[in-house]
Each structure stands twice: as structure tokens, then as C-alpha cells.
Scaffold this active site. Structure first.
Site, PDB file in Angstrom:
ATOM      1  N   ASP A  34       0.851  -1.191   0.000  1.00  0.00           N
ATOM      2  CA  ASP A  34       0.000   0.000   0.000  1.00  0.00           C
ATOM      3  C   ASP A  34       0.894   1.252   0.000  1.00  0.00           C
ATOM      4  OD1 ASP A  34      -2.386   1.431   0.163  1.00  0.00           O
ATOM      5  OD2 ASP A  34      -2.461   1.355   2.351  1.00  0.00           O
ATOM      6  N   HIS A  44      -7.496   9.769   4.417  1.00  0.00           N
ATOM      7  CA  HIS A  44      -7.033   8.665   5.256  1.00  0.00           C
ATOM      8  C   HIS A  44      -7.302   9.005   6.724  1.00  0.00           C
ATOM      9  CE1 HIS A  44      -3.940   7.519   1.979  1.00  0.00           C
ATOM     10  NE2 HIS A  44      -4.837   6.553   2.032  1.00  0.00           N
ATOM     11  N   HIS A 100      -9.461   5.248  -1.851  1.00  0.00           N
ATOM     12  CA  HIS A 100      -8.679   5.235  -0.602  1.00  0.00           C
ATOM     13  C   HIS A 100      -9.487   5.937   0.490  1.00  0.00           C
ATOM     14  CE1 HIS A 100      -4.527   3.865  -1.702  1.00  0.00           C
ATOM     15  NE2 HIS A 100      -5.123   3.874  -2.881  1.00  0.00           N
ATOM     16  N   ASN A 125      -8.601   0.859   6.555  1.00  0.00           N
ATOM     17  CA  ASN A 125      -7.535   0.648   7.525  1.00  0.00           C
ATOM     18  C   ASN A 125      -7.988   1.111   8.915  1.00  0.00           C
ATOM     19  OD1 ASN A 125      -5.101   0.255   8.791  1.00  0.00           O
ATOM     20  ND2 ASN A 125      -4.122   2.070   7.938  1.00  0.00           N
TER      21      ASN A 125
HETATM   22  P1  13P Z   1      -8.591   4.573   6.036  1.00  0.00           P
HETATM   23  O1  13P Z   1      -7.502   4.441   7.063  1.00  0.00           O
HETATM   24  O2  13P Z   1      -9.210   5.919   6.048  1.00  0.00           O
HETATM   25  O3  13P Z   1      -9.562   3.474   6.111  1.00  0.00           O
HETATM   26  O4  13P Z   1      -7.866   4.486   4.603  1.00  0.00           O
HETATM   27  C1  13P Z   1      -7.159   3.348   4.254  1.00  0.00           C
HETATM   28  C2  13P Z   1      -6.415   3.515   2.988  1.00  0.00           C
HETATM   29  O5  13P Z   1      -6.821   4.223   2.104  1.00  0.00           O
HETATM   30  C3  13P Z   1      -5.167   2.760   2.824  1.00  0.00           C
HETATM   31  O6  13P Z   1      -4.488   3.084   1.666  1.00  0.00           O
END
Ligand code: 13P
Length: 283
Positions: free
Chosen positions: A84, A179, A207, A231
Site C-alpha cells: 500500500d 485517510h 482510498h 484501515n
Molecule cells: P482509512 O484508514 O481511512 O480506512 O484508509 C485506508 C487507505 O486508504 C489505505 O491506503
């Protein structure tokens, strides 16, 4: 079954659902996610950030953990092991050499010509080994692994140029997502998302999946999103469950019991996403 992302994303793109990417942090999370995806016959992408690679103890450790779990837990749904936000050609090469099946090269902070040049370097190597490649245009807001960004919306022209001049398998156009936790209501440019998808006809990646309302997620999928990254949400639900457990059992010291206290919270969040994204029974 460890595979690259191509087949699962093309199928998702055609059938209008999204494959979840869940970021992993350790052995236990990987196990919980794989078990829940197997249970619901969903394909899955295990996302590993460079920070998480470091935490695991290196690329080879990540690969060994994922491969062994797939074998020992008899996981038969398609699983992609994906770097990632790879920040350099070197880090993508390390991931590929260690057995990752997919990489994201994130050169989005550079001007588009430089982004294209770096992305092409990665694609050249990746294609030799049948590794899928994701690239990004624009900037996702918020912070991940301590790296903070202002939102910068991807333009249709830049997306077109990158896709035309590289042979990437999927594109992450930044269109207002963030994020981490959102401050206020997320405002995604869905019209532009639809336009990019129609013009380019390539699976798109969203994302910053945490905190986007379900309705907006469903709209995004209609606009061509075939992969959604989650994430923070897993981190939040796991931390809440573990915190509660430690308050209730304040004499407990067995790490297996403590880490496992977040198991059902993670599995529930994984199932919710599988249902919302429509990847149930698509394994
Ligand atoms: P989040 O942490 O907002 O869920 O985003 C995850 C992400 O885009 C990882 O590349």
C-alpha cells in the site's frame, strides 16, 4: 489462494461491486481477516503499508505469515498481497522480490510527468513477474503512517495521461477522500469519478474508506470504484474492544487473550464491508 489483483478487479468492475482492501498490522489481524473472508466467500486484498512492513519485521516476514496462514487455514478465496502506498521503485522491487503479488506505486506527490516516469519503472518490473500495479493521481487527504497530505483532486486529463502512458491495472484518483477519521462529512466528487471511469474503463480505487457513509460507498461503486481501502476502521473497533476487555479483566496478562479480545469486532467490521461492497460470494 495467493493471486494478483487483476482477475478479481476485472470481475468486480464488470459486475459492479468492490473488492475490499483491508490493511494488516500483525499475524492476528491477518488471520481474522482471512477467516472472515473465507467464511463469506469474498475475495480480499491484504494491504501492507511501508510502516506495517517495518512493524512486521520486513517484507519476507509479511509474505511468510500470509502464505503460511493461507495454507494452514485452507483459505481458498482469492487473496492478493499488496504493498500500500509504495513510495519508491526500490520499495516496490523489495515487495515483489519477497513474494507480494501486487504493488501500489504512489508517486502522486510529483508532477504528472515524473509520476508517469516512476510508475512506468515499476510497471516494467512488475509485469515480468505478473504482479498487478496500482497508481495514484492527486492527493488523498489526512494522515497515514504519520505522513500527512492536503486533499488535491485528480483531474480527468492527468488520469487519462497516466493511464495512456503506463500499463497500470487500476487507478486511485484522489477525489476528496481522506485517510483516517473525517472531520465533518466527506465530500467526494462522484461526477468526476463517473467521468474518469467512463473515459478510462479501468478499475478505480477508493482510498480512505473509513467514515464514508454507506450511501456514498454504494454511489462510488456505481461510478466505477472496484476496490475500497479500509484501515482506520479496523484499528478503531479493535482498540475499543481491547480497551473494554482490559477494563473488565484488569488482571489479565496473557497477550493471546488481550489481542484476541478484538477478534469479533474486526470480523464484524470485515463482514459489514463485504456486504456493503457486494463482494459476498464472489470468491
Ligand atoms: P482509512 O484508514 O481511512 O480506512 O484508509 C485506508 C487507505 O486508504 C489505505 O491506503
Amino acid at each position: 489462494m495467493l493471486v494478483n489483483m487483476n482477475e478479481m478487479l476485472i470481475k468486480a468492475f464488470k459486475e459492479k461491486y468492490a473488492v475490499p482492501q483491508f490493511n494488516i498490522n500483525n499475524l492476528e489481524w491477518t488471520k481474522f481477516i482471512l477467516e472472515e473472508c473465507q467464511q463469506n466467500n469474498s475475495p480480499v486484498i491484504l494491504g501492507v503499508s511501508e510502516g506495517a512492513v517495518k512493524y512486521f519485521g520486513g517484507y519476507k516476514t509479511v509474505t511468510a505469515v500470509v502464505r503460511s496462514l493461507i495454507e494452514e487455514l485452507k483459505i481458498t478465496v482469492p487473496v492478493a498481497l499488496h504493498l500500500d502506498h509504495g513510495s519508491s521503485v526500490e520499495s516496490c522491487v523489495k515487495a515483489i522480490a519477497s513474494g507480494f503479488t501486487s504493488v501500489m506505486i504512489d508517486a502522486s506527490k510529483y508532477p504528472i510527468e515524473e509520476n508517469i516516469r516512476i510508475t512506468n519503472e515499476v510497471v516494467k518490473i512488475a509485469k515480468k513477474y505478473k504482479i498487478s500495479v496500482e497508481a495514484e493521481v492527486g492527493a488523498v487527504g489526512g494522515a497515514e503512517d504519520g505522513v500527512a497530505n492536503e486533499i488535491k483532486f485528480a483531474t480527468i486529463e492527468e488520469c487519462q495521461e497516466l493511464v495512456k502512458k503506463t500499463n497500470i491495472d487500476c487507478l486511485a484518483p484522489a477525489l476528496g477522500s481522506v485517510h483516517g477519521l473525517y472531520k465533518g462529512e466527506p465530500k467526494l466528487n462522484l461526477a468526476r469519478m463517473m467521468e474518469i471511469s467512463t473515459i478510462l474503463s479501468i478499475p478505480l480505487v477508493l482510498h480512505g474508506g473509513t467514515g464514508i457513509p454507506d450511501e456514498t460507498i454504494k454511489e462510488s461503486i456505481k461510478c466505477g470504484i472496484s476496490k475500497i481501502n479500509i484501515n482506520t476502521e479496523l484499528q478503531v473497533v479493535w482498540a475499543l474492544a481491547v480497551r473494554e476487555f482490559l477494563i473488565l479483566y484488569d488482571k489479565e496478562y496473557d497477550p493471546r487473550k488481550i489481542i484476541n479480545a478484538g477478534q469479533s469486532a474486526i470480523k464484524k467490521a470485515v463482514l459489514d464491508k463485504i456486504v456493503l461492497f457486494g463482494s459476498y460470494n464472489k470468491g
